[in-house]
Design a protein around this motif. Structure first.
Motif: not given
Length: 86
Positions: A39-44, A47
């Motif tokens: 999920e953190n990679e998807k957010r990056k 953005n």
């Protein structure tokens, strides 16, 4: 950025086709959700898309703004040359 550039850019941003941008952004987000990433990679990536899109929009605007100023300059030069030759 001069006041004229800033004001012109603000007007340009206000008049952008938000419907088309929204559809493209939604398609990207749907594709992003389908990827097997944390999920953190998807957010990056999400953005980055926003920042990249805004940067492209600014660059395109300023290239067009500069081209417009150059055209005005050329027209003024031609006008002045004709005034002096008449």
């Amino acid at each position: 950025m001069t006041n004229l550039e800033r004001i012109s850019f603000e007007k340009f941003i206000e008049k952008s086709d938000t419907a088309e941008v929204a559809v493209t952004a939604e398609q990207f987000e749907i594709y992003l959700e389908s990827l097997d990433l944390p999920e953190n990679e998807k957010r990056k990536l999400s953005n980055l898309r926003s920042v990249y899109g805004e940067s492209c929009k600014k660059k395109g605007f300023f290239n067009g703004f500069a081209a417009g100023l150059d055209l005005i300059k050329q027209v003024v030069i031609l006008f002045l040359r004709n005034e002096f030759h008449d």
